[in-house]
Scaffold this active site. Structure first.
Site, PDB file in Angstrom:
ATOM      1  N   CYS A 120       0.802  -1.229   0.000  1.00  0.00           N
ATOM      2  CA  CYS A 120       0.000   0.000   0.000  1.00  0.00           C
ATOM      3  C   CYS A 120       0.831   1.273   0.000  1.00  0.00           C
ATOM      4  CB  CYS A 120      -0.986  -0.007   1.174  1.00  0.00           C
ATOM      5  SG  CYS A 120      -0.236  -0.221   2.784  1.00  0.00           S
TER       6      CYS A 120
ATOM      7  N   HIS B  33      -2.417   0.965   7.592  1.00  0.00           N
ATOM      8  CA  HIS B  33      -2.725   0.980   6.163  1.00  0.00           C
ATOM      9  C   HIS B  33      -2.673   2.422   5.687  1.00  0.00           C
ATOM     10  CE1 HIS B  33      -4.388  -0.117   2.357  1.00  0.00           C
ATOM     11  NE2 HIS B  33      -5.574   0.430   2.570  1.00  0.00           N
TER      12      HIS B  33
ATOM     13  N   SER C 110      -4.899  -2.868  -1.482  1.00  0.00           N
ATOM     14  CA  SER C 110      -5.113  -3.542  -0.211  1.00  0.00           C
ATOM     15  C   SER C 110      -5.513  -4.981  -0.496  1.00  0.00           C
ATOM     16  CB  SER C 110      -6.217  -2.845   0.593  1.00  0.00           C
ATOM     17  OG  SER C 110      -6.601  -3.601   1.731  1.00  0.00           O
TER      18      SER C 110
END
Length: 396
Positions: free
Chosen positions: A204, A239, A256
């Site tokens: 990511c 994330h 993701s």
């Protein structure tokens, strides 16, 4: 492979992509089938017993895996420590960063397969099968999107997201491109060019850098980093996506393991609406959103020596009421609008850019300290310097 011989990424891509596909397939353990989950949920004890990390005894499995890493001599870092801004943890489990650049050297290549053997229940057999097969299917190389002048902004963002998705999420446990967030923008753009040339699977944080690179030629789109810290079953996960703003609407680009934790179309009226969409997605996986870090708009000049401001606002979501969170997000939006009118520092001369070289081959790129004077923390000021946790990997 003879000692000292370097493995070219294009030769290795078919095996890397194949193992990524195998590691992303559903895994059965503890009587449950984990669809779309990484097999890293399962570890082997020394007695050969499989432990599912989604079960209450997850900490036991993590402890066994950490012990295995220590015995193998793989460097392990505490979650609050930093190494040049790099966090080597993925949901509490160490992962490998390819610091030797590309082509991948033999040492990193072998470490990747050893790591696959640890994180997958049938890792050793999987590695032997893939590495021992010469007739693996040909892996298509996605083309960098190009746009006619008449194409709309939403259409362009969709095409960029398709390209990022076509590169595939990197499930190997080895990050192929080293991203140092303290580097100037021009050095990070060199890494993004390398991503388009090599077409290897990415994580990511790499997707954020690539998204910035692919939207640099679109001045009507403002880009900003948007990162999340969540909690699930006693562990914290991180994330990051690239927030986008154009025409009075917000959206996001990224990659993701989960479809609803990356791309968001350009249709959200406020930053608060966009954040609520991600929060709802996390709730669907039983993750509690604890903290959000939002950066400033990123310069469109690919040769800028500015650093990306990754965390202008740090919001403790679990400590703020819904109304307080909305006000904080509105304040941040106003701050970003004010920055648009500020002049960016001049780009380096052509001779200086040549001296910089590629950050993957010359780690001595110029670095500049971020200014912390205008950085705002929600709820309360932290005591001492805040740790910059960069292992933005979400394991749900």
């Amino acid at each position: 492979m003879p000692e000292g011989q370097r493995l070219t990424p294009r030769t290795a891509k078919v095996r890397v992509t194949t193992v990524c596909h195998c590691l992303s397939m559903p895994v059965s353990c503890c009587g449950a089938l984990h669809h779309g989950s990484s097999p890293r949920r399962i570890v082997h004890s020394q007695a050969g017993i499989r432990t599912c990390l989604s079960q209450p005894r997850a900490s036991v499995g993590l402890k066994m895996l950490r012990t295995a890493f220590s015995l193998e001599g793989v460097e392990e870092r505490d979650e609050e420590q930093e190494d040049d801004g790099e966090d080597q943890r993925d949901g509490g489990i160490p992962f490998i960063i390819n610091r030797g650049g590309l082509p991948v050297n033999e040492e990193t290549w072998e470490k990747m397969w050893q790591h696959v053997a640890r994180i997958h229940p049938d890792g050793e057999a999987l590695g032997r099968r893939i590495r021992g097969t010469s007739d693996l299917p040909k892996i298509p190389v996605p083309s960098v999107p190009t746009f006619p002048a008449s194409s709309s902004i939403p259409h362009r963002l969709e095409a960029i997201q398709r390209y990022i998705r076509d590169l595939q999420y990197n499930h190997t446990g080895t990050q192929f491109f080293e991203i140092k967030k303290s580097r100037p923008l021009t050095a990070l753009m060199d890494i993004a060019k390398e991503m388009t040339r090599e077409s290897l699977p990415i994580k990511c944080l790499e997707a954020v850098i690539l998204g910035i690179y692919l939207t640099n030629s679109m001045p009507s789109i403002e880009r900003f980093p948007l990162s999340f810290k969540t909690q699930f079953s006693g562990s914290h996960f991180r994330h990051i996506v690239l927030g986008v703003h154009s025409g009075g609407r917000f959206g996001a680009l990224g990659i993701s393991r989960r479809e609803d934790l990356m791309y968001k179309p350009l249709e959200y009226k406020t930053l608060s609406d966009l954040l609520q969409e991600f929060q709802a997605a996390y709730q669907g996986y039983w993750h509690t959103l604890c903290k959000v870090k939002i950066g400033h708009y990123v310069s469109h000049d690919p040769h800028s020596v500015e650093q990306i401001e990754w965390k202008h606002s740090i919001l403790d979501v679990d400590k703020l009421s819904k109304e307080e969170l909305r006000k904080e997000l509105e304040r941040h939006t106003r701050d970003m609008r004010l920055k648009i009118g500020k002049a960016a520092p001049p780009s380096p001369s052509r001779d200086r850019r040549k001296d910089m070289g590629s950050p993957l081959r010359n780690p001595g790129s110029p670095m500049r300290k971020n200014s912390h004077s205008d950085r705002r923390l929600s709820v309360e000021k932290r005591a001492g310097p805040a740790a910059d946790l960069n292992g933005y990997q979400i394991r749900v």
